[in-house]
Write a protein that holds these residues in place. Structure first.
Motif, PDB file in Angstrom:
ATOM      1  N   ARG A   1      65.867  32.640  30.704  1.00 15.74           N
ATOM      2  CA  ARG A   1      64.567  32.129  30.679  1.00 15.74           C
ATOM      3  C   ARG A   1      64.399  30.782  29.574  1.00 15.74           C
ATOM      4  NH1 ARG A   1      59.677  36.026  31.884  1.00 15.74           N
ATOM      5  NH2 ARG A   1      60.661  37.261  30.352  1.00 15.74           N
TER       6      ARG A   1
ATOM      7  N   THR B   1      58.617  29.840  28.930  1.00 18.86           N
ATOM      8  CA  THR B   1      57.565  30.705  29.447  1.00 18.86           C
ATOM      9  C   THR B   1      56.172  30.429  28.728  1.00 18.86           C
ATOM     10  OG1 THR B   1      56.852  32.907  30.449  1.00 18.86           O
ATOM     11  CG2 THR B   1      57.506  32.901  28.104  1.00 18.86           C
TER      12      THR B   1
ATOM     13  N   GLU C   1      59.393  36.511  39.129  1.00 21.52           N
ATOM     14  CA  GLU C   1      57.883  35.988  39.572  1.00 21.52           C
ATOM     15  C   GLU C   1      58.091  35.134  40.760  1.00 21.52           C
ATOM     16  OE1 GLU C   1      56.144  33.783  35.598  1.00 21.52           O
ATOM     17  OE2 GLU C   1      58.377  34.008  35.029  1.00 21.52           O
TER      18      GLU C   1
ATOM     19  N   THR D   1      55.120  31.160  35.709  1.00 17.95           N
ATOM     20  CA  THR D   1      54.809  30.688  34.280  1.00 17.95           C
ATOM     21  C   THR D   1      56.014  30.397  33.696  1.00 17.95           C
ATOM     22  OG1 THR D   1      54.818  33.195  33.371  1.00 17.95           O
ATOM     23  CG2 THR D   1      52.808  32.458  34.214  1.00 17.95           C
ATOM     24  N   SER D   2      57.191  30.406  34.159  1.00 18.27           N
ATOM     25  CA  SER D   2      58.268  30.350  33.572  1.00 18.27           C
ATOM     26  C   SER D   2      59.472  29.524  34.078  1.00 18.27           C
ATOM     27  CB  SER D   2      59.094  31.680  33.536  1.00 18.27           C
ATOM     28  OG  SER D   2      58.177  32.570  32.598  1.00 18.27           O
TER      29      SER D   2
ATOM     30  N   TYR E   1      63.752  29.253  34.445  1.00 12.56           N
ATOM     31  CA  TYR E   1      64.859  29.987  34.536  1.00 12.56           C
ATOM     32  C   TYR E   1      66.120  29.110  34.738  1.00 12.56           C
ATOM     33  CZ  TYR E   1      61.865  33.755  35.158  1.00 12.56           C
ATOM     34  OH  TYR E   1      60.708  35.009  34.652  1.00 12.56           O
TER      35      TYR E   1
END
Length: 302
Positions: free
Chosen positions: A27, A30, A265, A286-287, A289
């Motif tokens: 990740r 975020t 997510e 929200t992130s 990767y």
């Protein structure tokens, strides 16, 4: 600050068993509201993406791992792509236009109207090898003030367009979508895949491309069994990877759903990057990767 999540490749067909890579998703960032439009710049070794409701774009530096603001305010930018000259092409939902960021940082408007009427809110964009810009125009940016500015549609429908960045000419290439969204050409550009998010179920359609950019066909290529489809990309084996509610769905060239890459997510979009195009970058809620995989993204025609 990065963390890792176990990479879960779900095999639904034996043809997916060869797809793999690192055991851990990284990740990269975020804390956004809704990430979209990842675009990788090989020359600078960085990734740019949109955080639409926060009206900003962010940038991740591959060499340092640092994340910073690329542009703010950002005109509620959604989808992005990198053209063959290394310039950023963006769908700006706020001013309802397609723009190109030049190497000196100035912004050129490629298209903002069709037949004198403003677009709804351009969503996703790709470039063809002839330099034409193809984009979808649903209404998400004018449906409310959350991802743009509430407004009535001037065109009255949601279409797929092709723009000539030299002449400024804009043409409708597909007019039978409810909410057109992600789109991607096959490596040889003989096929164009386009998502319709609001059809039930959400699905991907496939078109043949003819002389002058005309489209034929339009059959349903694959349907979504979890959430809705959003952004799509192809790998070098002709497989179609589609963002969905539970991760990335992978379709064989014949339209069979052969596997999934599960994420924690809802996924909005993806792109391939890195020196060998085998780094998979994924925007999800929200992130953002990243995953090093053992296959490569389709290389655009020169």
């Amino acid at each position: 600050m990065t963390d890792t999540i176990k990479a879960e490749f779900e095999v639904l067909d034996e043809r997916f068993r060869s797809c793999g890579g690192d055991q851990w998703l990284v990740r990269l960032h975020t804390g956004d509201r809704w990430t979209e439009g990842p675009a990788y710049f090989p020359a600078g070794r960085y990734l740019v993406w949109s955080d639409i409701p926060n009206d900003r774009m962010l940038r991740w530096d591959e060499t340092t791992g640092a994340v910073g603001v690329f542009r703010s305010p950002a005109s509620y930018t959604n989808g992005n792509t990198v053209d063959r000259l290394g310039r950023l092409v963006s769908c700006e939902q706020g001013p309802r236009r397609i723009t190109r960021t030049e190497h000196d940082g100035s912004v050129t408007v490629i298209a903002d109207r069709y037949d004198g009427k403003r677009f709804n809110s351009p969503n996703d964009v790709v470039e063809r090898s002839d330099g034409s810009i193809w984009f979808t125009d649903p209404s998400y940016g004018i449906d409310s003030d959350y991802e743009g500015h509430w407004a009535e549609s001037e065109i009255g429908a949601c279409h797929v367009y092709r723009a000539d960045p030299v002449t400024g000419r804009v043409e409708i290439v597909a007019d039978d979508f409810v909410r057109p969204n992600g789109l991607a050409f096959s490596a040889d550009e003989r096929l164009l895949y386009i998502v319709d998010t609001r059809q039930s179920p959400s699905h991907i359609r496939v078109f043949g491309t003819g002389e002058g950019g005309s489209l034929t066909g339009g059959e349903i290529f694959g349907t979504c069994d979890q959430g809705v489809f959003d952004g799509i990309r192809l790998d070098d084996a002709g497989r179609v990877w589609a963002a969905a509610g539970d991760g990335l769905h992978c379709f064989a060239p014949d339209g069979t759903l052969i596997g999934k890459l599960r994420l924690p997510e809802v996924v909005s979009n993806l792109t391939f990057g890195g020196p060998k195009r085998n780094d998979l970058f994924i925007t999800a809620s929200t992130s953002v990767y990243a995953l090093r995989v053992n296959f490569n993204g389709a290389r655009p025609r020169p």
